[in-house]
Design a protein around this motif. Structure first.
Motif, PDB file in Angstrom:
ATOM      1  N   TYR A   1     -10.136   3.864  15.180  1.00 27.52           N
ATOM      2  CA  TYR A   1     -10.216   5.476  14.625  1.00 27.52           C
ATOM      3  C   TYR A   1     -11.099   6.302  15.663  1.00 27.52           C
ATOM      4  O   TYR A   1     -11.063   7.441  15.523  1.00 27.52           O
TER       5      TYR A   1
ATOM      6  N   THR B   1     -10.310  14.973   9.883  1.00 26.95           N
ATOM      7  CA  THR B   1      -9.825  13.785  10.368  1.00 26.95           C
ATOM      8  C   THR B   1     -10.297  12.801   9.285  1.00 26.95           C
ATOM      9  O   THR B   1      -9.522  11.822   9.119  1.00 26.95           O
TER      10      THR B   1
ATOM     11  N   LYS C   1     -10.870  13.090   6.042  1.00 27.57           N
ATOM     12  CA  LYS C   1     -10.372  13.297   4.758  1.00 27.57           C
ATOM     13  C   LYS C   1      -8.795  12.780   5.149  1.00 27.57           C
ATOM     14  O   LYS C   1      -8.186  12.109   4.117  1.00 27.57           O
ATOM     15  N   ASP C   2      -8.090  13.173   6.284  1.00 24.12           N
ATOM     16  CA  ASP C   2      -6.820  12.697   6.498  1.00 24.12           C
ATOM     17  C   ASP C   2      -6.625  11.145   6.362  1.00 24.12           C
ATOM     18  O   ASP C   2      -5.941  10.656   5.806  1.00 24.12           O
ATOM     19  N   LEU C   3      -7.624  10.218   7.375  1.00 19.19           N
ATOM     20  CA  LEU C   3      -7.563   9.076   7.394  1.00 19.19           C
ATOM     21  C   LEU C   3      -7.822   8.361   6.061  1.00 19.19           C
ATOM     22  O   LEU C   3      -7.047   7.217   5.687  1.00 19.19           O
TER      23      LEU C   3
ATOM     24  N   GLY D   1      -6.942   9.609   3.126  1.00 26.23           N
ATOM     25  CA  GLY D   1      -5.965   9.895   2.408  1.00 26.23           C
ATOM     26  C   GLY D   1      -5.069   8.694   2.724  1.00 26.23           C
ATOM     27  O   GLY D   1      -4.091   8.342   1.917  1.00 26.23           O
ATOM     28  N   MET D   2      -4.757   8.659   4.284  1.00 24.77           N
ATOM     29  CA  MET D   2      -3.556   7.727   4.522  1.00 24.77           C
ATOM     30  C   MET D   2      -3.786   6.077   4.369  1.00 24.77           C
ATOM     31  O   MET D   2      -2.787   5.512   3.965  1.00 24.77           O
ATOM     32  N   TYR D   3      -5.100   5.832   4.759  1.00 25.90           N
ATOM     33  CA  TYR D   3      -5.273   4.423   4.751  1.00 25.90           C
ATOM     34  C   TYR D   3      -6.331   3.866   3.756  1.00 25.90           C
ATOM     35  O   TYR D   3      -6.732   2.657   3.754  1.00 25.90           O
TER      36      TYR D   3
ATOM     37  N   CYS E   1     -14.298   5.504   7.478  1.00 24.88           N
ATOM     38  CA  CYS E   1     -14.121   6.743   7.749  1.00 24.88           C
ATOM     39  C   CYS E   1     -15.478   7.557   7.497  1.00 24.88           C
ATOM     40  O   CYS E   1     -15.978   8.676   8.532  1.00 24.88           O
TER      41      CYS E   1
END
Length: 219
Positions: free
Chosen positions: A9, A172, A174-176, A178-180, A186
């Protein structure tokens, strides 16, 4: 904690840090400029301008940055004014910071003895020259700890930029998540990168405060 995931990441966080720093420091620079302009207008007691600046300071100090960003980004297009998300972030941060910088400069001005201006004018300077060359430099110098504290505050406020779809550090993370669903990894990286951004300014502020205290009191 999965260190391999965190390492994978890192490039995303590095890009987000650069964007956050770019927008953040543009906002800080704008805040310095606005703060000085407001301070000069209020100090020189320009009738109408002084009232406008005072209203601006109260307005932006007493409304959240999030509300200001929403207004610029979502309300302005309704009246035909469209601005990019990056410009919106810098503008919102600059206007918020300008109000705080103006108050910090004003506090610094109040620490300057009136005799300083009187002495400068007795040497042939007019009121504006005395303020610009004698009073303002001293006020800025005595305000440095407060100004750096404002810088830290403004850079931390960049965490709300994600609400207008800017790929900053918070967006970034929050996005990661949410996805993983790698929440711990994170958030740990988020804390580390905010420390990278803010710790140097904090150290500089402490150093400047010690130097100013030594200059004034010798200890």
């Amino acid at each position: 904690m999965d260190w391999e995931v965190m390492a994978s990441y890192l490039p995303l966080y590095q890009d987000a840090l650069l964007l956050t720093l770019k927008i953040g420091w543009m906002g800080v620079l704008l805040a310095f400029i606005i703060g000085i302009v407001c301070t000069v207008a209020i100090h020189l007691k320009a009738p109408v301008l002084r009232q406008i600046m005072s209203f601006y300071i109260e307005l932006f100090r007493n409304t959240p940055l999030l509300v200001q960003l929403f207004f610029f980004y979502f309300a302005f297009p309704k009246i035909g004014i469209r601005i990019s998300a990056q410009f919106c972030g810098s503008l919102g941060l600059g206007l918020l910071g300008g109000a705080y910088m103006a108050e910090t400069f004003r506090s610094g001005l109040e620490n300057i003895a009136p005799i300083q201006s009187e002495s400068a004018q007795s040497l042939g300077m007019d009121k504006i020259q005395a303020f610009w060359y004698v009073i303002l430099p001293q006020a800025v110098s005595s305000s440095i700890p407060g100004l750096l504290a404002n810088v830290i505050f403004l850079l931390k406020e960049t965490s709300v930029f994600s609400t207008i779809s800017l790929m900053d550090l918070m967006f970034t993370a929050k996005d990661l998540i949410g996805m993983y669903a790698k929440t711990i990894e994170c958030l740990t990286l988020l804390v580390i990168f905010y420390l990278i951004m803010l710790l140097p300014v904090s150290i500089l502020g402490s150093f400047a405060e010690r130097r100013l205290r030594h200059a004034e009191f010798g200890n």
